[in-house]
Design an enzyme around this catalytic site. Structure first.
Site, short mmCIF file in Angstrom:
data_model
loop_
_atom_site.label_atom_id
_atom_site.label_comp_id
_atom_site.label_asym_id
_atom_site.label_seq_id
_atom_site.Cartn_x
_atom_site.Cartn_y
_atom_site.Cartn_z
N GLY A 16 -28.58 25.12 19.78
CA GLY A 16 -28.77 25.34 18.78
C GLY A 16 -28.79 24.62 17.25
CG ASP A 23 -28.69 37.93 15.70
OD1 ASP A 23 -29.04 38.45 15.45
OD2 ASP A 23 -28.70 38.35 17.34
CE LYS A 65 -31.93 37.24 13.90
NZ LYS A 65 -32.76 37.32 14.64
CG ASP A 100 -28.29 28.96 16.18
OD1 ASP A 100 -27.35 29.62 16.03
OD2 ASP A 100 -29.58 28.50 16.85
CG ASP A 105 -33.21 28.18 22.51
OD1 ASP A 105 -33.40 28.67 21.96
OD2 ASP A 105 -34.18 28.19 23.55
CG PHE A 157 -36.25 35.75 18.34
CD1 PHE A 157 -34.97 36.20 18.94
CD2 PHE A 157 -37.09 34.96 18.54
CE1 PHE A 157 -34.35 35.17 20.18
CE2 PHE A 157 -36.29 33.81 19.77
CZ PHE A 157 -35.30 34.03 20.29
P1 5GP Z 1 -24.43 35.84 17.87
O1 5GP Z 1 -23.56 35.61 18.62
O2 5GP Z 1 -24.39 36.06 16.87
O3 5GP Z 1 -25.15 37.74 18.65
O4 5GP Z 1 -25.67 35.05 18.30
C1 5GP Z 1 -25.31 33.99 18.00
C2 5GP Z 1 -26.29 33.12 18.90
O5 5GP Z 1 -27.65 33.70 19.19
C3 5GP Z 1 -26.92 31.39 18.27
O6 5GP Z 1 -25.99 30.87 17.89
C4 5GP Z 1 -28.44 31.84 18.48
O7 5GP Z 1 -28.19 30.90 19.63
C5 5GP Z 1 -28.80 32.98 19.34
N1 5GP Z 1 -29.96 33.68 18.67
C6 5GP Z 1 -29.19 34.40 17.40
N2 5GP Z 1 -30.68 34.86 16.67
C7 5GP Z 1 -31.66 34.30 16.85
C8 5GP Z 1 -32.46 34.12 16.40
O8 5GP Z 1 -33.16 34.71 15.66
N3 5GP Z 1 -33.30 32.92 17.10
C9 5GP Z 1 -33.20 33.21 17.98
N4 5GP Z 1 -33.83 31.72 18.18
N5 5GP Z 1 -31.69 32.83 18.59
C10 5GP Z 1 -31.26 33.23 17.95
MG MG Z 2 -27.14 29.09 19.76
#
Ligand code: 5GP
Ligand code: MG
Length: 194
Positions: free
Chosen positions: A54, A113, A141, A110, A169, A162
């Site tokens: 990402g 989340d 986010k 990227d 992606d 999302f």
């Molecule tokens: P976390 O571990 O913080 O929950 O997630 C981070 C990863 O989840 C990011 O590197 C990304 O790849 C994916 N991700 C989280 N939110 C989104 C979103 O809204 N869209 C997309 N495409 N990927 C996301």
């Molecule tokens: Mg990622």
């Protein structure tokens, strides 16, 4: 590809401007850190660590705005297996290289989340005796945070939707979209908001 887009949240021009600002701040902070270390040349002291896949597009633009000698290592973390829109936690896909000791490390992703991905990588780096660890994300986010973590550098805050594009992606597609956008609900299979 374009017809699958519901709404553009951040157009490419705004992303480009923000990337230049982030690069300028990071370069200034790293320059200060090296001065405090008493180091005259950045060579060998700075490692950027983008989380694949990402962070690929973001990192590609970012590094070309940083006029310092730096190296890049890649790390891959899985958090969205298959088509799922929900994070299932984070796991490393391979061992980290052993090249972080005494260096200033910048972990790049990227989007922040749940925060699990960044927390995992940050902890693994911290265990390897770096001079410092900084975290940078293009998107944040905060509505979905599951662990306590904040990035040192954030491009944009986004709502709890999302998003795809600029490296992000859905099912492996849309990474090459130049803007940050949401997808139509019939594409993601997500329920449309009432
Ligand atoms: P976390 O571990 O913080 O929950 O997630 C981070 C990863 O989840 C990011 O590197 C990304 O790849 C994916 N991700 C989280 N939110 C989104 C979103 O809204 N869209 C997309 N495409 N990927 C996301
Ligand atoms: Mg990622």
């Amino acid at each position: 590809m374009r017809r699958d887009i519901e709404r553009v949240l951040i157009p490419r021009q705004r992303i480009a401007e923000r990337v230049r600002e982030l690069a300028a701040r990071l370069a200034a902070d790293l320059t200060t850190a090296l001065a405090e270390d008493g180091v005259a040349e950045p060579e060998g002291h700075i490692v950027l660590l983008p989380i694949m896949t990402g962070a690929m597009v973001f990192t590609g633009d970012l590094i070309r705005e940083i006029p310092m000698k730096l190296s890049i290592e890649l790390v891959a973390v899985t958090s969205y297996p298959g088509r799922s829109l929900e994070s299932k936690g984070a796991a490393m896909e391979a061992e980290l290289p052993d090249t972080f000791e005494g260096r200033h490390v910048v972990v790049i992703d990227d989007i922040l989340d749940s925060g699990r991905t960044m927390q995992l990588v940050q902890r693994l780096i911290a265990d390897r005796s770096p001079a410092s660890v900084r975290t940078m994300v293009l998107l944040d986010k905060p509505a979905r945070r599951a662990v306590e973590i904040k990035a040192d550098y954030v491009g944009f805050e986004v709502p709890d939707e999302f998003v795809v594009g600029y490296g992000l992606d859905f099912d492996g597609y849309y990474r090459n979209l130049p803007d940050i956008a949401t997808l139509r609900h019939d594409i993601t299979g997500a329920e449309a908001p009432a």
